[in-house]
Scaffold this active site. Structure first.
Site, mmCIF file in Angstrom:
data_model
loop_
_atom_site.group_PDB
_atom_site.id
_atom_site.type_symbol
_atom_site.label_atom_id
_atom_site.label_comp_id
_atom_site.label_asym_id
_atom_site.label_seq_id
_atom_site.Cartn_x
_atom_site.Cartn_y
_atom_site.Cartn_z
ATOM 1 N N CYS A 13 0.831 -1.216 0.000
ATOM 2 C CA CYS A 13 0.000 0.000 0.000
ATOM 3 C C CYS A 13 0.863 1.263 0.000
ATOM 4 O O CYS A 13 0.606 2.188 -0.799
ATOM 5 C CB CYS A 13 -0.943 -0.009 1.190
ATOM 6 S SG CYS A 13 -0.156 -0.441 2.761
HETATM 7 N N1 LIG Z 1 -4.165 -4.613 4.782
HETATM 8 C C1 LIG Z 1 -3.551 -3.861 3.870
HETATM 9 O O1 LIG Z 1 -3.761 -2.627 3.781
HETATM 10 C C2 LIG Z 1 -2.605 -4.490 2.885
HETATM 11 C C3 LIG Z 1 -2.159 -5.798 3.008
HETATM 12 N N2 LIG Z 1 -1.315 -6.332 2.063
HETATM 13 C C4 LIG Z 1 -0.873 -7.727 2.150
HETATM 14 O O2 LIG Z 1 -1.965 -8.583 1.775
HETATM 15 C C5 LIG Z 1 -1.885 -9.829 2.483
HETATM 16 C C6 LIG Z 1 -3.184 -10.066 3.247
HETATM 17 O O3 LIG Z 1 -3.333 -9.006 4.173
HETATM 18 P P1 LIG Z 1 -4.661 -8.788 5.038
HETATM 19 O O4 LIG Z 1 -5.844 -9.038 4.185
HETATM 20 O O5 LIG Z 1 -4.486 -7.481 5.677
HETATM 21 O O6 LIG Z 1 -4.485 -9.977 6.100
HETATM 22 P P2 LIG Z 1 -5.525 -10.575 7.146
HETATM 23 O O7 LIG Z 1 -4.746 -10.900 8.363
HETATM 24 O O8 LIG Z 1 -6.706 -9.677 7.285
HETATM 25 O O9 LIG Z 1 -6.028 -11.942 6.441
HETATM 26 C C7 LIG Z 1 -5.187 -13.031 6.286
HETATM 27 C C8 LIG Z 1 -5.947 -14.179 5.645
HETATM 28 O O10 LIG Z 1 -5.047 -15.262 5.462
HETATM 29 C C9 LIG Z 1 -5.679 -16.475 5.854
HETATM 30 N N3 LIG Z 1 -4.649 -17.420 6.286
HETATM 31 C C10 LIG Z 1 -3.725 -17.246 7.263
HETATM 32 N N4 LIG Z 1 -2.926 -18.324 7.329
HETATM 33 C C11 LIG Z 1 -3.348 -19.196 6.381
HETATM 34 C C12 LIG Z 1 -2.918 -20.476 5.942
HETATM 35 N N5 LIG Z 1 -1.895 -21.107 6.512
HETATM 36 N N6 LIG Z 1 -3.600 -21.072 4.933
HETATM 37 C C13 LIG Z 1 -4.660 -20.471 4.366
HETATM 38 N N7 LIG Z 1 -5.108 -19.242 4.720
HETATM 39 C C14 LIG Z 1 -4.457 -18.627 5.721
HETATM 40 C C15 LIG Z 1 -6.613 -16.072 6.957
HETATM 41 O O11 LIG Z 1 -7.664 -17.033 6.956
HETATM 42 P P3 LIG Z 1 -8.234 -17.784 8.259
HETATM 43 O O12 LIG Z 1 -8.927 -16.728 9.053
HETATM 44 O O13 LIG Z 1 -9.141 -18.792 7.662
HETATM 45 O O14 LIG Z 1 -7.074 -18.406 8.968
HETATM 46 C C16 LIG Z 1 -7.102 -14.708 6.481
HETATM 47 O O15 LIG Z 1 -8.221 -14.875 5.640
HETATM 48 C C17 LIG Z 1 -0.669 -9.713 3.414
HETATM 49 O O16 LIG Z 1 0.441 -10.315 2.814
HETATM 50 C C18 LIG Z 1 -0.475 -8.210 3.547
HETATM 51 O O17 LIG Z 1 0.846 -7.905 3.869
HETATM 52 C C19 LIG Z 1 -0.944 -5.628 0.968
HETATM 53 C C20 LIG Z 1 -1.361 -4.334 0.800
HETATM 54 C C21 LIG Z 1 -2.194 -3.651 1.760
HETATM 55 C C1 LIG Z 2 -0.673 -0.367 9.933
HETATM 56 C C2 LIG Z 2 0.266 -1.388 9.364
HETATM 57 O O1 LIG Z 2 0.822 -2.189 10.088
HETATM 58 N N1 LIG Z 2 0.437 -1.367 8.050
HETATM 59 C C3 LIG Z 2 1.278 -2.329 7.382
HETATM 60 C C4 LIG Z 2 1.033 -2.300 5.904
HETATM 61 C C5 LIG Z 2 1.586 -3.556 5.282
HETATM 62 C C6 LIG Z 2 1.153 -3.807 3.904
HETATM 63 O O2 LIG Z 2 0.485 -3.094 3.299
HETATM 64 O O3 LIG Z 2 1.483 -4.827 3.287
HETATM 65 P P1 LIG Z 2 2.652 -5.801 2.876
HETATM 66 O O4 LIG Z 2 3.093 -6.504 4.121
HETATM 67 O O5 LIG Z 2 1.984 -6.651 1.919
HETATM 68 O O6 LIG Z 2 3.774 -5.103 2.251
HETATM 69 C C7 LIG Z 2 2.753 -2.071 7.678
HETATM 70 O O7 LIG Z 2 3.157 -0.944 7.851
HETATM 71 O O8 LIG Z 2 3.509 -3.053 7.661
#
Ligand SMILES: NC(=O)C1=CN([C@@H]2O[C@H](COP(=O)(O)OP(=O)(O)OC[C@H]3O[C@@H](n4cnc5c(N)ncnc54)[C@H](OP(=O)(O)O)[C@@H]3O)[C@@H](O)[C@H]2O)C=CC1
Ligand SMILES: CC(=O)N[C@@H](CCC(=O)OP(=O)(O)O)C(=O)O
Length: 354
Positions: free
Chosen positions: A157
């Site tokens: 992000c």
């Molecule tokens: N949040 C953000 O703003 C951003 C996040 N990201 C990246 O996107 C990815 C997802 O982030 P986010 O949606 O925030 O994460 P969350 O913690 O909200 O969700 C993680 C998901 O992964 C699933 N999961 C965890 N372990 C396993 C496993 N062993 N096998 C299958 N499913 C699993 C969980 O399912 P269950 O509940 O069933 O275990 C859950 O649905 C991360 O890599 C993050 O760094 C990238 C850009 C922005």
């Molecule tokens: C508030 C907060 O913890 N934000 C996260 C955003 C991580 C993310 O966007 O994603 P990736 O791990 O996929 O790079 C951080 O700063 O690490």
């Protein structure tokens, strides 16, 4: 069934939930598989009753064979380090992948192992070839390559907001490559849905605090792309701050102009020209500064430029919704391109304000 079938792995997390919401009513993409770990075995309508899906699927363990039988494309929205355990087997079975984690954002496995050292200790990876093959999914700068890809690594992000602000100026050689500073703010949803102490209401509400000062993992991700645009290695300063809001991200980027005679109007014209074919990026008039509220729930990035003639500094402000343009919306843009569609198909650009 018309169009392509999509598996969403990590469906119950924030990225999964946004992806599912964006794909509801999509004209060409249909969700046919939901994957998870703790949620595995649960029927969707019981697990997430507030977001009913057209097909009330049962969440399943992400077995590559089962995913390949059900879907043409997969979005992986998993904690860092887990996608690498699935991607080689999915690609072998002909499933194209958009990974929302950082597993394939670096051009070499060694660099990922260095930056994501804690995750690297938990997983044995030997997919350096896939790190080199993966296309970095910043749609506005790599649309043609994403269309041809099998594996797309969606950007983080902070890198999304920062790079959209920075790349045109580096590509044109208008700012010095040293001394770039990115000061950024994010909502707590950036930390994901799993419980974390610093994201509790009592910790994050009524407070603003920096974190990851010097060495946040997105620094090297931004530097990699900035260096490619500039044609030379770049080191820059990136400092994120946690804001008492659920979603939204604002990055303010500072760089020193090579020609101090350039005005904010000149720089705005350059940005508008750079993004003339990208409806996702809107460049605001000089003197109008973006708010995260203006992009909430949208796949849009709002940019605004200012120049301080006293200091010769360029200041570019960039606002996105971290969960949409910063994560799931960008992922759906990539799915669209992998499916031969326009990048923006089915994606919202206008907010419900306020
Ligand atoms: N949040 C953000 O703003 C951003 C996040 N990201 C990246 O996107 C990815 C997802 O982030 P986010 O949606 O925030 O994460 P969350 O913690 O909200 O969700 C993680 C998901 O992964 C699933 N999961 C965890 N372990 C396993 C496993 N062993 N096998 C299958 N499913 C699993 C969980 O399912 P269950 O509940 O069933 O275990 C859950 O649905 C991360 O890599 C993050 O760094 C990238 C850009 C922005
Ligand atoms: C508030 C907060 O913890 N934000 C996260 C955003 C991580 C993310 O966007 O994603 P990736 O791990 O996929 O790079 C951080 O700063 O690490």
């Amino acid at each position: 069934m018309a169009g392509k079938r999509v598996a969403v792995i990590g469906a119950s997390g924030y990225g999964g939930l946004q992806t599912l919401r964006l794909l509801q009513g999509h004209p060409d993409l249909t969700v046919t598989f939901l994957g998870g770990e703790r949620s595995s075995g649960r029927r969707w309508s019981e697990l997430v009753p507030f977001l009913p899906l057209e097909d009330d699927l049962v969440v399943r363990s992400p077995d590559p064979e089962a995913i390949a039988a059900a879907a043409d494309l997969a979005v992986l929205s998993l904690p860092n380090g887990l996608a690498a355990g699935l991607v080689p087997e999915l690609l072998q079975r002909g499933v194209k992948v958009v990974d929302l984690s950082a597993d394939y954002r670096y051009r070499s496995l060694a660099q990922w192992q260095e930056v994501y050292a804690a995750e690297a200790r938990q997983v044995a990876r030997q997919d350096d070839d896939l790190c080199r093959e993966a296309v970095y999914g910043l749609v506005e700068v790599a649309e043609a390559q994403i269309r041809q890809a099998r594996l797309v690594a969606a950007p983080g992000c902070f890198p999304t907001a920062s790079l959209l602000a920075l790349l045109p100026f580096l590509e044109q050689g208008l700012i010095e490559t040293g001394g770039i500073v990115i000061d950024a703010k994010t909502g707590t949803s950036g930390g994901g849905r799993a419980a974390k102490e610093n994201l509790l209401l009592a910790e994050a509400a009524e407070a603003v605090a920096p974190y990851g000062v010097v060495g946040h993992r997105h620094t090297s991700e931004i530097e990699q792309l900035a260096g490619q645009a500039a044609g030379q290695a770049i080191q820059l300063q990136f400092t994120p701050h946690l804001m008492p809001m659920v979603r939204g991200l604002l990055a303010t980027v500072y760089g020193r102009l090579r020609d101090p005679g350039l005005t904010a109007e000149d720089c705005t014209t350059l940005l508008k020209a750079s993004y003339r074919h990208s409806p996702t990026v809107q460049v605001l008039p000089v003197g109008v500064y973006p708010s995260t509220k203006w992009v909430r729930n949208t796949n849009r990035c709002l940019l605004s430029v200012q120049v301080d003639p006293r200091t010769g500094q360029l200041i570019v402000m960039s606002a996105i919704d971290n969960l949409i343009k910063g994560q799931a919306g960008q992922g759906v843009q990539c799915l669209n391109l992998l499916s031969g569609l326009e990048a923006g198909t089915g994606l919202p650009l206008l907010p419900f304000y306020p």
